[in-house]
Every structure is written in C-alpha cells, then in structure tokens.
Write an enzyme that holds these catalytic residues in place. Structure first.
Site, PDB file in Angstrom:
ATOM      1  CG  ASP A  55      35.950 -34.052  43.177  1.00 14.55           C
ATOM      2  OD1 ASP A  55      34.906 -33.394  43.345  1.00 14.55           O
ATOM      3  OD2 ASP A  55      36.499 -34.705  44.079  1.00 14.55           O
ATOM      4  CG  ASP A 114      35.909 -31.092  49.112  1.00 19.92           C
ATOM      5  OD1 ASP A 114      36.691 -30.402  49.770  1.00 19.92           O
ATOM      6  OD2 ASP A 114      34.755 -30.716  48.821  1.00 19.92           O
ATOM      7  CB  THR A 131      33.321 -29.109  43.563  1.00 18.19           C
ATOM      8  OG1 THR A 131      33.122 -29.528  44.918  1.00 18.19           O
ATOM      9  CG2 THR A 131      32.811 -27.684  43.413  1.00 18.19           C
ATOM     10  CB  SER A 132      29.456 -32.740  45.139  1.00 21.54           C
ATOM     11  OG  SER A 132      29.438 -33.665  44.070  1.00 21.54           O
ATOM     12  CE  LYS A 176      31.483 -34.325  40.773  1.00 20.83           C
ATOM     13  NZ  LYS A 176      32.791 -34.061  41.409  1.00 20.83           N
ATOM     14  CG  ASP A 197      38.242 -37.960  45.959  1.00 27.48           C
ATOM     15  OD1 ASP A 197      38.155 -38.185  47.191  1.00 27.48           O
ATOM     16  OD2 ASP A 197      37.475 -37.188  45.363  1.00 27.48           O
TER      17      ASP A 197
END
Length: 220
Positions: free
Chosen positions: A15, A17, A108-109, A140, A165
C-alpha cells in the site's frame, strides 16, 4: 503468530499512504476541511476513512444533494496541492531499492496522478507494476487491487506478502488470501491486529531465495 521470516514469497505488495509514505497530516487536513464544509463529524470520519477510495468514503455517508464525482475531483485537487510534510516511512527507500524490480508492486486507493505526486514528494520510486484507484472497479476492502497486482507480476497471490496499515487494506489482503505485514509508523495509537507489525523498514532486510523468491531477515 509467525512473523513471516520463515516463509519464501514470490513478491511484496505495498500500500502507499501510511505504509511507505507518511501523508497522514495532508490527508487529515484536506478531509477535515471537506467534512466541516459538509457538516460531517470530523473525528469519527477521519478515524474510519483511511485506505478507502475517495468516492466510496463520500458515498457511504449518504449525504443528500452531493455530486460525488465533483466532490472527489475537488478533494483530489486539494490533496495534490498539499505535499507539506510528506515523507517516506523510515527505511522504506532502502528496502524498496533492495528488491528485484519485477518482484514488487504498489497497490493504492489513491488515483494515479495523486499517487505519483506523493511518491515524488517522498522521493520513492515508481514500480513497474503500479495499481491505483483508477485500475479496479471495486476498491479496498475488496481484494480486486491485490489480485490484479499479483496477476500483473505473474505470481500467485497466496505467495505474496502485503504491507498495509489501514483496516480496509488489511481486509482486502486477507480476502485475497495474501500474507499480511502491518506497518504502524503513521498510527497515532495502538493498533489491534493478529498480523505481525513493524514500525518501519529499518528492522527488515529482503534477501533473495532461489531464482524467484524473497525472504525477510532481521537487520543487525
């Protein structure tokens, strides 16, 4: 709980961030301002919105009269304009540099343009396989993004280790049937998880295992 040092993996999936980039201050600033403008209780919203695509964060609030696409565009522009305080998680640059280029991906989102800006601000590399919010229909906590990354790398997802995270990302990795390592560097409070955790990457060394395998060893 095993800490994954006894396993060989085909690839590592990261991921962005909170996992390799600490952008918490920026994200909280932008989204807190957005929440205030729309009458959303800030503290509760910020506690549950990390790791989820912007459109889904807004949609699940069920606000009347909201143009979701317009709001997402506005938030994204605000996030892109604010890179103050964005840094790499401790040890992330060195850890990524030690990996074979075809054995890791970022998942990543964030939309691609925003993700590229944050990686540049943190002075981190862009991998060959780079899955963003723009690449999947379901974000996600759906597993689609991690499954796509494994497919693009040409490996089985069950042989991947996901570094995450946020609860939504952890749930996505679990649903994909990947192993999980939780990065706690950006957490401001204790994080309850059954998965192994690290505060940063300085404690780990990636080591090759055969022609296409990766293992984790502890840094001296």
């Amino acid at each position: 709980m095993a800490d994954h040092h006894d396993r060989t993996f085909s690839a590592f999936l990261f991921d962005m961030d909170g996992t390799i980039v600490n952008s918490l201050a920026v994200v909280n600033r932008v989204w807190a301002e957005w929440a205030v403008r729309h009458g959303v209780e800030v503290e509760g919203f910020l506690r549950t919105m990390h790791g989820i695509r912007a459109a889904e964060n807004i949609r699940r609030l069920g606000l009347a009269g909201i143009d979701i696409e317009r709001e997402v565009a506005a938030v994204t522009l605000a996030e892109m304009a604010d890179v103050d305080g964005i840094l790499a998680i401790e040890g992330a640059a060195e850890f990524l540099a030690a990996l074979p280029p075809d054995r890791w991906a970022i998942v990543t989102s964030a939309p691609r343009e925003l993700a590229l800006k944050r990686l540049a601000a943190a002075k981190l590399p862009v991998p060959a396989v780079f899955v963003t919010a723009d690449d999947v229909r379901n974000g996600k906590p759906a597993p689609d993004c991690f499954l796509l990354a494994a497919e693009r790398l040409g490996v089985a997802i069950r042989d991947c280790l996901v570094f995450e995270d946020a609860p939504a990302g952890i749930e996505a990795a679990e649903a994909a049937d990947a192993a999980v390592m939780v990065v706690t560097a950006a957490h401001s409070h204790a994080f309850d998880t059954a998965h192994p955790t690290i505060a940063g990457y300085a404690v780990l060394l990636p080591t090759p295992d055969g022609e296409a395998g990766l293992r984790l060893s502890r840094a001296a």
